[in-house]
Design an enzyme around this catalytic site. Structure first.
Site: not given
Ligand code: F6R
Length: 241
Positions: A136, A143, A67, A138
């Protein structure tokens, strides 16, 4: 999904570097899938040390990164391209022309995503993908959401990730609000995946990986569908207190 539980961060990094180095030795023209973030830094240092000791040759290796922020210039010191050059590529004998990071300054980000996915497909395929994991759950910039994307796409950053990543920027307002990221299927095209998780802050996310559940609320849980995933974590990430 296989788990390797190490004592601490250093042991996780040593284990991860040994696995990646093994792939490079076995297949000198391998394709590495690489991640940024603070977690893999120790692994990169160990790979550099092996290269410097003359034990590892990256001259025929190529890579795809997961990314990149959008928009960001490749020479901005917070870009993932800059991160990879500084922490790995400039320190080993990889040919930079064979390293790919999504282009954060592409005029047409949608086209850049299509081209990036096409480049993955046109390659011989990622031999080993290295992943970190967000608190979380991801992975890359996928996400938690009701629906996840399969392929490389432009996405907004959640408040959670903006906050977590603001530690690298002067102000929270400087964190780019979007990113170009591989999707779940792009990641799962890799033949082998190692996911690195260290520290107590990651233990709720690791707990989800240990459970039987697959949910888009924890994107990393979808990795349970891949036949060759190894989670390498330390005790703090493995045992929630
Ligand atoms: C990095 C990436 C992110 C990180 C994750 C964990 O390329 O895709 O998903 O792996 O945010 O970051 P750290 O390692 O800083 O805790």
């Amino acid at each position: 999904m296989k788990f390797i539980v190490c004592k601490n961060y250093d042991e996780v990094m040593t284990e991860a570097a040994a696995i990646v180095a093994g792939v490079v030795r076995e297949k000198p023209d391998c394709i590495l899938g690489l991640a940024t973030g603070s977690t893999p830094l120790g692994m990169y240092d160990r790979l550099v040390a092996e290269y410097e000791a003359g034990k590892l040759d990256f001259s025929r290796v190529s890579s795809f990164n997961l990314d990149e922020y959008y928009p960001i210039s490749p020479d901005n010191d917070q870009s993932y391209r800059y991160f990879m050059n500084t922490n790995l590529f400039n320190r080993i004998n990889i040919d930079k022309a064979n390293t790919r990071v999504p282009n954060g300054s592409a005029a047409d980000p949608e086209q850049e995503c299509k081209d990036y996915e096409a480049a993955i497909d046109a390659s011989a395929g990622v031999d080993i993908q290295v992943l970190g994991i967000g608190q979380n759950g991801h992975i890359a910039f996928n996400e938690p959401e009701d629906k996840l994307y399969a392929y490389t796409h432009l996405t907004g950053l959640t408040e959670n990730t903006i906050k977590a990543n603001s530690r690298f920027f002067e102000n929270e307002s400087d964190v780019p609000r979007q990113a170009l990221t591989m999707g779940m299927a792009s990641i799962m095209k890799a033949r082998k995946i190692i996911l690195l998780a260290t520290g107590a802050a990651k233990c709720e996310a690791v707990k989800e990986l240990l459970s039987d559940r697959i949910t888009t609320a924890v994107p990393a849980s979808l990795l349970k569908l891949h036949p060759d995933v190894t989670v390498i974590c330390d005790e703090a990430a493995y045992n929630c207190n």
